[in-house]
Design a protein around this motif. Sequence first.
Motif, PDB file in Angstrom:
ATOM      1  N   ASN A  48      22.270  30.103 -11.757  1.00 17.99           N
ATOM      2  CA  ASN A  48      21.483  29.934  -9.864  1.00 17.99           C
ATOM      3  C   ASN A  48      20.478  28.525 -10.145  1.00 17.99           C
ATOM      4  O   ASN A  48      20.232  28.042  -8.953  1.00 17.99           O
ATOM      5  CB  ASN A  48      20.250  31.265  -9.714  1.00 17.99           C
ATOM      6  N   ALA A  51      22.302  25.836  -8.438  1.00 19.20           N
ATOM      7  CA  ALA A  51      22.807  25.560  -7.339  1.00 19.20           C
ATOM      8  C   ALA A  51      21.335  25.290  -6.342  1.00 19.20           C
ATOM      9  O   ALA A  51      21.899  24.648  -5.835  1.00 19.20           O
ATOM     10  CB  ALA A  51      22.915  27.131  -6.666  1.00 19.20           C
ATOM     11  N   CYS A  54      21.222  22.013  -6.394  1.00 14.27           N
ATOM     12  CA  CYS A  54      22.166  20.990  -5.823  1.00 14.27           C
ATOM     13  C   CYS A  54      21.907  20.858  -3.740  1.00 14.27           C
ATOM     14  O   CYS A  54      22.320  20.372  -2.880  1.00 14.27           O
ATOM     15  CB  CYS A  54      23.814  21.537  -6.125  1.00 14.27           C
ATOM     16  N   LYS A  55      21.542  22.668  -3.713  1.00 13.47           N
ATOM     17  CA  LYS A  55      21.496  22.462  -2.058  1.00 13.47           C
ATOM     18  C   LYS A  55      20.271  21.720  -2.517  1.00 13.47           C
ATOM     19  O   LYS A  55      20.051  21.515  -0.523  1.00 13.47           O
ATOM     20  CB  LYS A  55      20.901  24.247  -2.152  1.00 13.47           C
ATOM     21  N   GLN A  78      32.053  29.394  -7.696  1.00 10.94           N
ATOM     22  CA  GLN A  78      30.978  29.505  -6.874  1.00 10.94           C
ATOM     23  C   GLN A  78      30.190  27.553  -7.604  1.00 10.94           C
ATOM     24  O   GLN A  78      29.690  27.900  -6.529  1.00 10.94           O
ATOM     25  CB  GLN A  78      30.028  30.451  -7.493  1.00 10.94           C
ATOM     26  N   HIS A  81      31.367  25.551  -5.224  1.00 14.37           N
ATOM     27  CA  HIS A  81      30.826  26.108  -3.793  1.00 14.37           C
ATOM     28  C   HIS A  81      29.911  25.233  -3.672  1.00 14.37           C
ATOM     29  O   HIS A  81      29.716  25.053  -2.807  1.00 14.37           O
ATOM     30  CB  HIS A  81      31.243  27.403  -3.646  1.00 14.37           C
ATOM     31  N   TYR A  82      28.819  25.808  -4.764  1.00 16.29           N
ATOM     32  CA  TYR A  82      27.353  24.707  -4.454  1.00 16.29           C
ATOM     33  C   TYR A  82      27.303  22.922  -5.132  1.00 16.29           C
ATOM     34  O   TYR A  82      26.257  22.985  -4.662  1.00 16.29           O
ATOM     35  CB  TYR A  82      26.339  25.557  -5.570  1.00 16.29           C
ATOM     36  N   ALA A 305      21.337  32.649  -5.332  1.00 19.84           N
ATOM     37  CA  ALA A 305      22.171  31.392  -4.870  1.00 19.84           C
ATOM     38  C   ALA A 305      22.082  31.638  -3.841  1.00 19.84           C
ATOM     39  O   ALA A 305      22.196  30.242  -2.660  1.00 19.84           O
ATOM     40  CB  ALA A 305      23.256  31.185  -5.620  1.00 19.84           C
ATOM     41  N   PRO A 306      23.063  32.654  -2.918  1.00 26.18           N
ATOM     42  CA  PRO A 306      22.749  32.491  -1.259  1.00 26.18           C
ATOM     43  C   PRO A 306      21.345  31.582  -0.504  1.00 26.18           C
ATOM     44  O   PRO A 306      21.396  31.932   0.687  1.00 26.18           O
ATOM     45  CB  PRO A 306      24.047  33.649  -0.584  1.00 26.18           C
ATOM     46  N   ASP A 310      18.390  25.186   1.550  1.00 22.24           N
ATOM     47  CA  ASP A 310      18.258  23.669   1.349  1.00 22.24           C
ATOM     48  C   ASP A 310      16.921  22.639   1.772  1.00 22.24           C
ATOM     49  O   ASP A 310      16.110  23.628   1.953  1.00 22.24           O
ATOM     50  CB  ASP A 310      19.790  23.411   2.107  1.00 22.24           C
TER      51      ASP A 310
END
Length: 327
Positions: A48, A51, A54-55, A78, A81-82, A305-306, A310
């Motif tokens: 997490n 992620a 990176c976001k 996943q 993906h991130y 994470a979702p 950002d």
Amino acid sequence: MKRLMDGIKANNFVIIGRAGMDFFPDPPGTKTEDGVTFTAALGGSSANIGAGICKLGGKAALVTRVSDDSIGRYCVNQLKHYGVDPRHVTPVGGEYRNSLAVYESRIDDHQTVIYRNGAADFQMNEADVAAVDYRRYGALITAGTVFAAEPSRAATFKAFDLAKDAGLPIIFDVDYRPYSWPSPKVAEEVLSRAAAQCDMIVGNDEEFGFMAGHIDKGLNKARALSADNAGLVVYKMGQGGAITFTEGREIRTGIYPVDALKPTGAGDSFMAGLMTSLAAGHDLKTSILRGSACAAITVSKPGCAPAMPDNAILEQFLADHPGPTDA
């Protein structure tokens, strides 16, 4: 302190720790036992954090083990993906399985069930961490769960040595999870040993109190770690904000109040926001507050994470929110 800040400013982190699966019932407010529809998402503190970094525009690579099955492959997908680099994520066969967290998107009577029996990430070994070229990165981050069992514990201490040899500062999120440890005494000894080797330590009042032997001693423990070896120590107090110790200073910061949907994910998002804000050149107090804003955003949405912001979401939140509470 300069080495720590220079490492963070590279905005390129090697993170040691687990990737798992989160599972939560929909719609928000649903009890797990009443659930019909569930959503899956990336889980695990270290994954997490990666992620979230990176976001927010940073770079991160994860070092861990995942189960050699569809769930392990889900976790790797996943990470990709991130934008988290999975080159050092290694599958392990047999009966080892990825961790699973089943939790609810609600505050009242919140329930979380953790499955950690035969955890694949605890099979990370010294060969795994020795395969990393630490010179590629600016800093190493780890969360305390990696120390709860062997061979992961010895591997992480080996990674500390290798990272130091490469000139990397070590950033430690205490992340004490009692269910992962054989006993509180072992946890106290091992986490204290780890903290003594780190350049930056982040934990809450209960975690520092645990390392000190009693929650009432936690604040002094954080202060002492800052004086002894860690250039930066963040002592989090939940609704009470945080106290950051650095170079003889104590910086007090508040929180951004929101209507929280759940209690999970705040610490991981805080770390991601703090790291990337420091990397972007914000001063320390501002960076801590931006980390707190990331935590507030994350607890107000489903998932971990979702739910992490950002840069556009973070800046909009800061523009719209009336501001943090007084420290």
